[in-house]
Write an enzyme that holds these catalytic residues in place. Structure first.
Site: not given
Ligand code: IVH
Length: 672
Positions: A32, A82, A112, A114, A116, A135, A172, A224, A287, A311, A406, A409, A424, A430
């Site tokens: 460094d 997708l 690949e 995905k 997030d 996007r 991403e 990607y 893909k 997923k 409620c 109130c 309510c 309120c």
């Protein structure tokens, strides 16, 4: 001078190489301290010879300019999503559909991870990073170039020479778990609200107006996808490998699969292995490798037909239910929220979870002190998916019962027939309802007043603003007496409030927050009624004669205006000078010659190049046309962009409805 230029070049190349080794390859090749020396030498030379500074110099990652906001940039190719699959059968369906549509020809699937995070589109011109765009709505995104330049794993200059002159590369942006945890810790110490997950934190970071804040957060990025580029290889995989040579970070979690079995093996392997990665992933993307085959398979309006996302099952955690809060929204709807014993779930600490409504609580038979299973899907708020009844003991607390009054109130709650939520009914005094309504009124699509929830809270607490109309009495000298409000902020707020008086009638009507009167209904109403007085005089019977206004909406409008307080509020707003009427030339008869779409019912489908979908909607309406969301015999024509949905196409053909291309439409309205 030449020697200085030479040295600067040397230093830049050396620093770029070290950056690449460190941030892209994760294999540092220098201490460094030594790196800092190189950087300092370059900075000094550049400071002495500012004419030699170029934007791709490693010293130029953090520019000094803060932006006021982001400008919008049109995507060259729409940024699609997708379609998701959740089990192996759905993956098999995809695989077999591809097989069928490619008529049994050989094809490879590239698998690949995905990631997030937030999708980003980078444009490199002659190898130099020129733009980075979010996007957005898929058509237009925010220009976040200054922020993205601070991400060390993103090259400001591509490596090598064989890259196209103008290339877009998509990927991403992510905030690694370690950075996310450190950031939240720091925020907790500062008493700032915590980010719910790394994706939110990354999104919040990318929206920062000050790139130096972004630089400190140390985000990362994986790439990607390369759209277009007919001169690049006919293989998605090879294109990614090209990108890798050009210095972009491509994940090693990538495989070429020749069979469904190989796809499954990838899914199985990474379901476990991904938990050791430094960044969040929520699935796998599959893909078709050949770009030609991709083109043959084509697109739907929303997503490519040559790719899917698989997923992974959301991770669950088991924890104790401590208590339940009941929150009151602007419409008076009561939302139950569980307070949990903090538990780690997919890398984040979960303390609260949504309980949806009274039925949910009853169905799950929740008791205070129960052990519950929480799950985090794509949404920010985790949800309780079950109760561990075996863990219930005598010391477990009592059953959770939904309140009858409620919590804010004390007014007895009501539940309308056929609805899940309790409300309510006291909409006037309120507090959370009032504050929620003020927030809604100020929102961008309504009065567009630049004010946040904290300031609204402050104004409400100090009795400066009890309802929307009080906003228009605020003065700058009065505002600066409040804690934390400075002179500049105060006058900006007053100016923003003043400006809101001229918002269009439909926006202000939407801002009133009448139940079921969203943006579209507000527009329909302001077409039928030229001002708020004629609208509030309209009877139920009259209202339901308006196309697209059904009994539910008509009833809600009547209930709103039959209420003394609401009527009074509208009177006050009129008195303060708000524009609750349509400008004269917008009236449907007075400018018949510009109303080329008068009486026409139009359906919009697909993605467009020249305007966003919302802009086209506005154009249609401003030219006297009527928007409809579904194709029927009444539809006059469909304004079809690219990738119009196949079911819509089918229906249009069946009913013989005319399809106009974007260019046809622009010609019709005299734009092209
Ligand atoms: S490909 C036209 N590959 O997932 C296909 N997307 O739901 C373009 N994402 O908007 C997308 N990892 O933000 C692709 N390996 C990956 C991805 C990926 C994450 C995101 C991306 C996209 C969303 C689609």
């Amino acid at each position: 001078m030449e020697r200085i230029e030479e040295r600067i070049r040397e230093l830049r190349n050396e620093i770029d190489a070290h950056n690449y080794n460190y941030y892209v390859l994760s294999q540092p090749t220098i201490e460094d301290r030594d790196f800092d020396f190189l950087m300092k030498e370059l900075q000094q030379l550049e400071a002495a010879h500012p004419e030699l500074i170029t934007p791709d110099s490693p010293t130029q990652r953090v520019g000094s300019d803060k932006t006021e906001g982001f400008s919008q940039i049109a995507h060259r190719y729409p940024m699609l999503s997708l379609s998701n699959t959740y089990n192996y059968d759905e993956v098999a369906d995809f695989y077999h559909r591809v097989e069928r549509e490619l008529s049994g020809r050989n094809f490879d699937i590239i698998a690949e991870l995905k990631f997030d995070g937030l999708s980003i589109s980078l444009i490199y011109k002659h190898g130099i990073l020129s733009h980075a765009v979010t996007r957005g709505d898929g058509q237009y995104g925010d220009d976040v170039t200054a922020n993205v330049r601070t991400i060390r794993s993103i090259p400001l200059k591509l490596r090598g020479h064989d890259y196209p002159d103008d290339i877009e590369i998509r990927g991403e942006i992510l905030l690694p778990f370690a950075r996310f945890n450190a950031l939240n810790k720091e925020r907790e110490q500062n008493g700032e609200p915590l980010f719910a997950n790394p994706r939110n934190a990354a999104s919040g970071t990318l929206k920062q107006l000050d790139p130096s804040v972004v630089a400190k957060r140390q985000m990362d990025a994986y790439f990607y996808y390369v759209p277009g580029q007919p001169t690049l290889p006919d293989s998605h995989y090879e294109r990614l490998m090209d990108c890798k040579h050009w210095g972009l970070k491509i994940s090693d979690a990538i495989a070429r699969c020749h069979s469904l079995q190989e796809v499954y093996a990838f899914l199985d392997y990474w379901d476990v292995a991904r938990k050791n990665l430094p960044v969040a992933t929520d699935g796998v993307v599959l893909k078709v490798d050949s770009i030609k085959e991709q083109e043959q398979l084509g697109y739907t309006a929303k997503s490519p037909r040559w790719a899917i996302a698989y997923k992974y099952q959301a991770e669950q955690a088991r924890t104790k239910l401590v208590s339940v809060d009941y929150q009151v929204g602007r419409t008076g709807a009561i939302t139950p929220v569980a307070n949990l014993e903090p538990v780690l779930l997919s890398g984040t600490v979960v303390k609260r979870a949504s309980l949806h409504n009274a039925d949910f609580i009853r169905d799950k038979d929740l008791h205070i002190g129960d052990y519950v299973l929480v799950e985090k899907g794509g949404e920010i708020i985790p949800k309780i998916v079950g109760t561990d009844l075996t863990a219930r003991t005598e010391s477990t607390g009592e059953a959770v019962t939904f309140p009858t009054i409620c919590p804010a109130c004390g007014t007895p709650l009501v539940r309308q027939h056929g609805e899940a939520a309790y409300y309510c009914p006291d909409s006037v005094s309120c507090a959370p309802q009032q504050k929620g309504r003020i927030e809604h009124f100020c929102s961008r699509k309504a009065a567009d007043i630049n004010i946040g929830p904290e300031t609204i809270d402050l104004l409400y607490k100090h009795h400066f603003v009890n309802n929307v109309s009080d906003l228009y009495d605020l003065t700058a000298p009065q505002l600066i007496t409040l804690p934390g409000i400075q002179k500049k902020g105060a006058s900006k707020l007053v100016a923003s409030i003043e400006k809101s008086k001229d918002r269009p009638f439909h926006a202000l009507l939407y801002g009133l927050g009448i139940r079921y009167v969203g943006e579209t209904v507000a527009k329909t109403l302001t077409k039928a009624y030229s001002d708020i007085d004629s609208l509030r005089a309209a009877t139920f019977e009259e209202l339901i004669t308006i196309p697209e206004i059904g009994p539910k909406i008509a009833e809600s409008i009547r209930i709103y205006f039959d209420n003394y307080d609401n009527n009074h509020l509208v009177d006050q707003l009129l008195f303060k000078g708000l524009n609750f009427s349509r400008p004269v030339q917008e009236a449907s008869t007075s400018n018949a010659d510009t109303q080329v779409l008068a009486g026409k019912t139009v359906v919009i489908s697909g993605v467009f190049r020249h305007h966003s979908r919302d802009e086209y909607k506005e154009l249609v309406e401003s030219l006297g046309g009527k928007m409809s969301s579904s194709i029927s015999p009444k539809t006059d024509f469909i304004l079809a962009g690219e990738n119009m949905g196949p079911s819509k196409l089918e229906k249009a053909k069946q009913l013989g409805v005319e399809i106009k291309s974007e260019d046809d439409f622009r010609a019709l309205i005299g734009e092209a």
